[in-house]
Enzyme design. Structure first.
Site, short mmCIF file in Angstrom:
data_model
loop_
_atom_site.label_atom_id
_atom_site.label_comp_id
_atom_site.label_asym_id
_atom_site.label_seq_id
_atom_site.Cartn_x
_atom_site.Cartn_y
_atom_site.Cartn_z
N HIS A 356 0.80 -1.23 0.00
CA HIS A 356 0.00 0.00 0.00
C HIS A 356 0.83 1.27 0.00
CE1 HIS A 356 -3.98 -1.85 0.81
NE2 HIS A 356 -3.26 -2.78 1.40
N LYS A 544 -7.95 13.98 4.51
CA LYS A 544 -7.08 12.79 4.50
C LYS A 544 -6.02 12.99 5.57
CE LYS A 544 -6.47 14.07 0.15
NZ LYS A 544 -7.22 12.98 -0.35
N ARG A 545 -5.25 11.92 5.89
CA ARG A 545 -4.16 12.09 6.85
C ARG A 545 -3.29 13.27 6.44
NH1 ARG A 545 -0.47 8.30 6.44
NH2 ARG A 545 -1.40 7.55 4.53
N LYS A 550 1.09 14.32 0.61
CA LYS A 550 -0.26 14.66 0.16
C LYS A 550 -0.38 16.17 -0.11
CE LYS A 550 -2.37 10.77 2.61
NZ LYS A 550 -3.07 9.97 1.59
N THR A 652 -8.42 6.72 -1.87
CA THR A 652 -9.80 6.26 -1.99
C THR A 652 -10.77 7.39 -1.63
OG1 THR A 652 -9.52 5.30 0.20
CG2 THR A 652 -9.47 3.78 -1.66
N LYS A 656 -14.67 8.40 -3.06
CA LYS A 656 -15.86 8.75 -2.27
C LYS A 656 -16.40 10.11 -2.71
CE LYS A 656 -13.74 6.03 1.18
NZ LYS A 656 -12.53 6.03 2.00
#
Ligand code: 26V
Length: 808
Positions: A356, A544-545, A550, A652, A656
């Site tokens: 992952h 998100k984290r 990111k 992901t 969503k």
């Protein structure tokens, strides 16, 4: 569909339960009583489903055991009622009795047994395994505390414990009959008996592993999967009576307390996790308990290993459960008396692994000396595995010792868990096309050359039932009115929505539903954080984290850029918008925490500026969770997926958001690429370097200053950060961005910044035509069927696990 008789029975169930357990009626019951009653009733129905399924199907069925250190389930009650098609019945019944079912749902604490995508994926997969009728188990730890609760104090993140068991216990079904014992420490003794060498662990610490089963329902299915949560319990003999009698009360229970720490809490995904004694104990405890459980079950009816690969599939979800490989070997050899080769052959046929992440700091490395101390027989087996692997590799690697070293399981004191997982698995998969390609051609290319057939891609998916039908009832209602309910079971039918792309009334409804969902979020934000947000403004979301790769920081820079422009020219036309952030930073991750502070300070600065606050707003939603995501996703209009290309394995959250009618502002990374392929590239706002551009620049050396000098936009933002954001200088972050400090930005925020702004300006133009926007949105929703976890699980079941469906 429920019959009238079934509905009446469901109503009776509730009345009876309340009367028998609380001597009350629906009208008089508290929300808490209703919650517990409905939880028990839903489980009663699920147990009935299991009974029916067992009757119709043979005992020997190949079963998938999905091993994961995280399962981020989200709340259970609503999901169970929905899957049982009881939700409407109870909603109406409660309403007739002056109760609101939402208040009942809100009693449930969200079981936050995961950090983010990896844990949520495991939960979506169990949902689809049930729905599709595959026999399946998840195995995880029964953490007493999930990921910490996030609180902001003066803009900074503070962590508080997050208990869930007060209301979560009702879902846990103790299975004393399945308990096993896990051994820690001790010394390994070799015995020669009848010319046969065997190993026993002498004087180990024995810990009882007690499983609690959570029933995971699937929509319109008689299969129920089980999430088996393992709890470490001190045996009564861990209590030291001598010490107790001597009055040393604390000392007398010390051993027991230490053991029960094993499932105290979920570790945040953080560099500091690795090498902690407790984490190692967690990982070993989980896999030892689960493997013993699986083998005991198998050997009840079998004497040889011949049937093992036909009946058992074991999946390693990221490397955290990879110690199951030596543990299986230990059990097969030491406990069941099989030889090494025979055991290894069986292990390699049942085990598979999903990677992952490719971030080197996230690839797990354990320390051999610690394994030696806490599980000496496992250390022995790892050494033997490494020895055999090297022998196998030597042939392929010729004299390339560096290559051999990089592929081996043990190097010095380090145990490389990804290498172990690849060696033991018959299949290894990545989670998006680009990620799987990177695994094959870069990270694990040496293995892929030797075992080309091992590697494959299975792009992630999400359960469209929880993430659309349940969390967005207004959109679901519209979709059902247009294409019917069959999309619950066949997500590819969403495609039929394309028939309505020119139907202005439908487009108007899509728009209005988004507005209603934005109002719902605004109400939540007001209640939770006492902040007013205007649902008329555009909602731009990055949830998100918090992690450098990111690039929440680049998002903040974009907002600072807009602020600068508005300050220069207050009359300029701007799209009024709320920038919404949500996500937690691992407790030991200083840079991520600093980024949170920056976001909160910027929010404050804008809210105090009379010109800016009329046009822009920044809100950081506290304590992101599955439950909050279920409110946030339906309200999202623009979803930011802006990782440096090649770094986000899949993502992901993007699935969503788009499924709920958002468009993507994104880089060409992870699943974004495939989503944009499906939805058409005109409907997403892609920008930035491609993964191979990134590699090229990196190999030459990324020089942030070049971008600073070349771009006026970059300069204006960086200079502002240096001076003051919300009354504080962020010169440290400037040093980081420009590469002036030891700790530098490896995710190249400055390199993608200009392109980000350009994409943003393009989006602004298109957003101003709302009908055109809604058309894009509807087409994207119609294109999302592929990203259902049902599709992903079908791929796992056929390509890797080789499962057959239960007869329903
Ligand atoms: C863990 C760590 C721990 C050490 C510090 C840095 C770091 C960075 C990332 C991680 C995450 C590791 C695994 C993970 O959660 N991967 C996520 O899995 C999702 C499901 O496949 C996928 O959608 C996300 O892209 C991926 O980041």
């Amino acid at each position: 569909m429920l019959t009238e008789a079934q509905k009446t029975a469901a109503e009776k169930d509730l009345q009876n339960y309340l009367s028998e357990h609380y001597s009350t009626t629906i009208e008089r019951a508290t929300d808490e009583q209703l919650y517990f009653a409905l939880a028990e009733i839903s489980q009663k129905y699920l147990f009935q489903r299991i009974g029916k399924c067992n009757k119709k199907n043979p005992k020997d069925r190949k079963t998938i055991h999905y091993m994961s250190i995280e399962f981020l389930l989200g709340r259970m009650l609503k999901n169970n009622l929905w899957n049982l098609e009881l939700e409407d019945t109870y909603k109406v019944l409660l309403k007739e009795n002056n109760k609101n079912i939402e208040n009942v749902y809100n009693i449930e604490q969200d079981p936050g047994l995961g950090n983010g995508g990896l844990g949520r994926l495991a939960a979506c997969y169990l949902d689809s395994i049930s729905r599709l009728g595959y026999p399946g188990f998840g195995h995880c730890l029964k953490y007493e505390y999930g990921l910490f609760k996030q609180i902001f104090v003066d803009g900074k993140q503070i962590e508080a414990p997050d208990g869930w068991l007060e209301t979560g216990n009702v879902w846990l079904n103790p299975r004393e009959d399945q308990a096993v014992e896990v051994l820690f420490g001790g010394t390994v003794k070799q015995n020669y008996d009848n010319n046969k060498l065997s190993y026993v662990i002498e004087s180990p610490k024995v810990v009882k592993a007690m499983p609690y089963d959570m029933l995971i329902s699937g929509y319109d299915s008689n299969t129920v999967s089980t999430l088996r949560l393992w709890e470490a319990k001190a045996l009564t003999n861990s209590f030291n009576l001598t010490k107790f009698n001597n009055g040393e009360f604390t000392e007398s229970v010390r051993e027991g307390v230490k053991i029960e720490l094993i499932n105290k809490l979920l570790y945040p995904s953080d560099k500091t996790v690795q090498g902690t004694e407790l984490r190692l104990a967690q990982e070993y405890f989980l896999v030892s308990a689960a493997m013993q459980n699986i083998l005991r079950d198998y050997f009840e009816d079998h004497r040889t290993l011949a049937e093992f690969p036909k009946l058992v599939a074991i999946h390693i979800n990221d490397t955290h459960p990879a110690l199951l490989v030596p543990e299986l070997m230990r059990l097969l050899i030491d406990k069941y008396g099989f030889g090494w080769d025979e055991s290894w052959d069986a292990v390699r046929q049942v085990v598979s692994y999903t990677n992952h992440t490719i971030l080197s700091e996230a690839l797990e490395v354990l320390h051999l000396n610690e394994i030696e101390e806490d599980m000496p027989r496992i250390a022995m087996i790892l050494r033997e595995l490494d020895r055999r692997f090297r022998a196998e590799l030597a042939e392929h690697c010729k004299n390339d010792f560096r290559k051999l070293e990089s592929m081996s399981i043990i190097s010095g004191n380090n145990v490389y868990m990804a290498n172990l997982s690849i060696y033991a698995s018959h299949k290894v998969n990545g989670v998006s096309k680009i990620h799987s390609h990177i695994l094959k051609t870069r990270l694990f290319n040496a293995y892929a050359e030797i075992y080309p057939d091992k590697f494959l891609n299975i792009t992630n998916g999400i359960t469209h039932r929880r993430w659309l039908a349940e969390c967005n009832p207004a959109l679901d209602k519209l979709i059902v009115s247009l294409i019917g309910k069959d999309y619950y079971k066949s997500p590819e039918l969403l495609k039929k929505l394309d028939d309505y792309l020119d139907d202005k009334a439908v487009l108007r409804k899509v728009h209005d539903i988004k507005f209603e969902n934005k109002k719902r979020l605004a109400e939540y934000v007001k209640k939770a954080q006492n902040i007013d947000i205007n649902p008329e403004w555009r909602f731009v979301v990055q949830a998100k984290r918090i992690h450098e790769y990111k690039r929440q920081l680049m998002n903040v820079m974009r907002i600072i850029y807009l602020c600068n422009k508005i300050r220069e020219n207050p009359e300029m036309p701007v799209t009024k918008q709320v920038f919404i952030f949500a996500g937690k930073a691992a407790s030991g991750y200083a840079m991520a925490k600093r980024i949170i502070t920056l976001i909160n300070k910027l929010a404050e600065e804008i809210s105090l500026d009379p010109v800016l606050r009329d046009k822009l707003q920044v809100v950081f939603l506290e304590n992101y969770s599955v439950t909050l995501a279920e409110i946030l996703m339906p309200a999202t209009e623009v979803s930011e997926q802006i990782s440096l290309a090649g770094r986000e394995a899949s993502g992901t959250g993007n699935m969503k958001a788009v499924l709920n009618g958002s468009l993507m502002m994104c880089t060409c990374d992870g699943a974004n690429i495939e989503i944009a392929d499906e939805c058409s590239h005109e409907n997403s706002y892609e920008f930035g370097l491609r993964a191979d551009d990134v590699d090229r620049i990196k190999s030459r050396g990324y020089n942030a200053t070049e971008y600073y000098i070349a771009s006026e936009r970059v300069r204006s933002v960086v200079d502002k950060m240096n001076i003051d954001i919300g009354g504080e200088s962020f010169a440290d972050l400037v040093g980081y961005l420009l590469g002036h400090t030891d700790y530098k930005d490896s995710y190249m925020c400055l390199a993608d910044f200009d392109s980000y702004i350009d994409a943003y300006e393009r989006m602004d133009k298109e957003y101003s035509d709302q009908e055109y926007w809604s058309k894009k949105v509807l087409h994207c929703i119609a294109s999302m069927g592929l990203f259902s976890s049902d599709r992903a699980i079908e791929e796992y079941a056929t390509k890797i696990w080789k499962l057959k469906k239960n007869v329903n």
